[in-house]
Design an enzyme around this catalytic site. Structure first.
Site, PDB file in Angstrom:
ATOM      1  N   TYR A  33      37.350   1.238  23.122  1.00 27.82           N
ATOM      2  CA  TYR A  33      37.569  -0.032  24.271  1.00 27.82           C
ATOM      3  C   TYR A  33      39.406  -0.125  23.153  1.00 27.82           C
ATOM      4  CZ  TYR A  33      36.501  -3.472  20.925  1.00 27.82           C
ATOM      5  OH  TYR A  33      36.505  -4.704  19.702  1.00 27.82           O
ATOM      6  N   LYS A 147      37.877   2.382  17.421  1.00 25.78           N
ATOM      7  CA  LYS A 147      37.453   1.072  18.007  1.00 25.78           C
ATOM      8  C   LYS A 147      36.362   1.286  18.427  1.00 25.78           C
ATOM      9  CE  LYS A 147      39.902  -2.254  20.425  1.00 25.78           C
ATOM     10  NZ  LYS A 147      39.747  -3.811  19.336  1.00 25.78           N
ATOM     11  N   GLU A 180      37.931  -7.313   7.152  1.00 29.32           N
ATOM     12  CA  GLU A 180      38.632  -7.862   7.728  1.00 29.32           C
ATOM     13  C   GLU A 180      38.202  -8.752   8.903  1.00 29.32           C
ATOM     14  OE1 GLU A 180      39.818  -4.826  10.908  1.00 29.32           O
ATOM     15  OE2 GLU A 180      37.582  -3.832   9.658  1.00 29.32           O
ATOM     16  N   LEU A 205      39.812  -1.887  10.800  1.00 31.90           N
ATOM     17  CA  LEU A 205      40.670  -1.412  12.418  1.00 31.90           C
ATOM     18  C   LEU A 205      42.235  -1.673  12.137  1.00 31.90           C
ATOM     19  CD1 LEU A 205      39.982   0.073  15.605  1.00 31.90           C
ATOM     20  CD2 LEU A 205      40.367  -2.595  16.297  1.00 31.90           C
TER      21      LEU A 205
HETATM   22  N1  PMP Z   1      39.549  -5.782  13.148  1.00 28.03           N
HETATM   23  C1  PMP Z   1      39.050  -5.683  14.267  1.00 28.03           C
HETATM   24  C2  PMP Z   1      37.507  -5.460  13.816  1.00 28.03           C
HETATM   25  C3  PMP Z   1      39.276  -6.203  15.806  1.00 28.03           C
HETATM   26  O1  PMP Z   1      37.489  -5.943  16.321  1.00 28.03           O
HETATM   27  C4  PMP Z   1      40.512  -6.642  16.045  1.00 28.03           C
HETATM   28  C5  PMP Z   1      40.314  -6.389  17.625  1.00 28.03           C
HETATM   29  N2  PMP Z   1      40.440  -5.959  19.033  1.00 28.03           N
HETATM   30  C6  PMP Z   1      41.308  -6.733  14.998  1.00 28.03           C
HETATM   31  C7  PMP Z   1      41.178  -6.418  13.977  1.00 28.03           C
HETATM   32  C8  PMP Z   1      42.560  -6.835  15.566  1.00 28.03           C
HETATM   33  O2  PMP Z   1      42.666  -5.864  16.410  1.00 28.03           O
HETATM   34  P1  PMP Z   1      44.129  -5.418  17.633  1.00 28.03           P
HETATM   35  O3  PMP Z   1      45.684  -6.759  16.629  1.00 28.03           O
HETATM   36  O4  PMP Z   1      44.408  -5.004  18.276  1.00 28.03           O
HETATM   37  O5  PMP Z   1      43.589  -6.674  18.669  1.00 28.03           O
END
Ligand code: PMP
Length: 284
Positions: A33, A147, A180, A205
């Site tokens: 997603y 993701k 994270e 991620l």
């Molecule tokens: N890490 C994780 C585990 C996440 O789910 C997200 C949010 N999608 C992020 C980091 C931040 O990613 P982004 O800046 O692409 O929203």
């Protein structure tokens, strides 16, 4: 006004939007997603999100549901039909529907779903309020770079955070380092004023907001380093913050029982937040 979602070629009333119970997204979390922020009718970092979607699909050998150009048309149409100026667009691609069996089936048509949610516009004063985070063990699998919708560990962590009166949970690996947040990337500013975030690997991620912030830091000549940092280093940092597409940047004023800095959002983070707000304003 009815909320409209997209499911496999149809624009449908959100209340009736559904996929089959034998969809592999439902059975196996065999699904990826993206979540895009929409600010002033503009999709923030749209191509970067679509690049990451392509990567997630490739890593799992899920067929692309359609070309990028066609996907962009569907995205536009979903935003148009819902009259979305500020909000979040959610896009999910599952491997598709098949009799329940573990191996990936061949010749399967992917399922594509898009939904939108209206949100308040980016408001510097609202997002610059500090948040608390708790630390938890990182119990996730070893491909956090993909993701996927396999988000149970994140849901458990976020629930624990909520029960502790915190906004987010920072996950800690076997070496005592922060990976994270459950749905955000983690950042600290050291006592020397160095911006630090963990480097890209299968442990985290690759956040799109993270990528944009590093580009902003580069442009603004802010000193930064991509490296691991421990929970102890985070607790004694001058500042800390989290980043994600729809929650933007959030100053962190407390980790577990430790106050960060003087317990108020710090100037480095507030400056980055301001720069990110300007970046979104200039999106076209
Ligand atoms: N890490 C994780 C585990 C996440 O789910 C997200 C949010 N999608 C992020 C980091 C931040 O990613 P982004 O800046 O692409 O929203």
């Amino acid at each position: 006004m009815a909320r409209i979602s997209y499911v496999n070629g149809q624009y449908v009333d959100h209340r009736n939007a559904s996929v089959h119970i034998e969809d592999r997204g439902f059975q196996f979390a065999d699904s990826v997603y993206e979540v895009f922020a929409v600010q002033n009718s503009c999709l923030i970092d749209g191509d970067a999100h679509l690049d990451r979607l392509d990567r997630s699909l490739n890593e799992l050998s899920i067929t692309q549901p359609m070309s990028r150009a066609a996907l962009k048309l569907v995205i536009r149409e979903v935003l148009r039909r819902n009259h979305i100026t500020y909000g979040a667009l959610y896009l999910q691609v599952t491997r598709g529907q098949a009799d329940r069996d573990f191996p990936f089936p061949s010749d399967i048509t992917p399922t594509l779903v898009l939904t939108v949610k209206r949100l308040k516009p980016f408001d510097y004063n609202a997002v610059s309020q500090g948040i608390k985070v708790i630390s938890i063990d990182d119990i996730r699998w070893k491909r956090c770079d993909i993701k996927t919708v396999s988000l149970l560990a994140g849901a458990m962590g976020k629930t624990q955070a909520k029960q502790a009166g915190a906004y987010e949970a920072w996950q800690v690996d076997g070496e005592g380092c922060i990976t994270e947040g459950t749905s955000s990337n983690a950042w600290i500013v050291t006592q020397d004023g160095l911006l630090v975030t963990r480097s890209l690997s299968t442990d985290i991620l690759g956040g799109i907001t993270r990528k944009t912030l590093l580009a902003i830091a580069e442009k603004e000549n802010l000193k930064f380093e991509e490296r691991s940092f421990t929970l102890a280093e985070a607790k004694s940092a001058r500042e800390a913050f989290s980043s994600s597409s729809t929650v933007f940047i959030r100053p962190i004023i407390q980790i577990d029982d430790a106050k960060i800095g003087d317990g108020k959002p710090g100037p480095f983070c507030l400056n980055v937040l301001k720069l990110y707000g300007q970046y979104m304003e200039n999106c076209s």
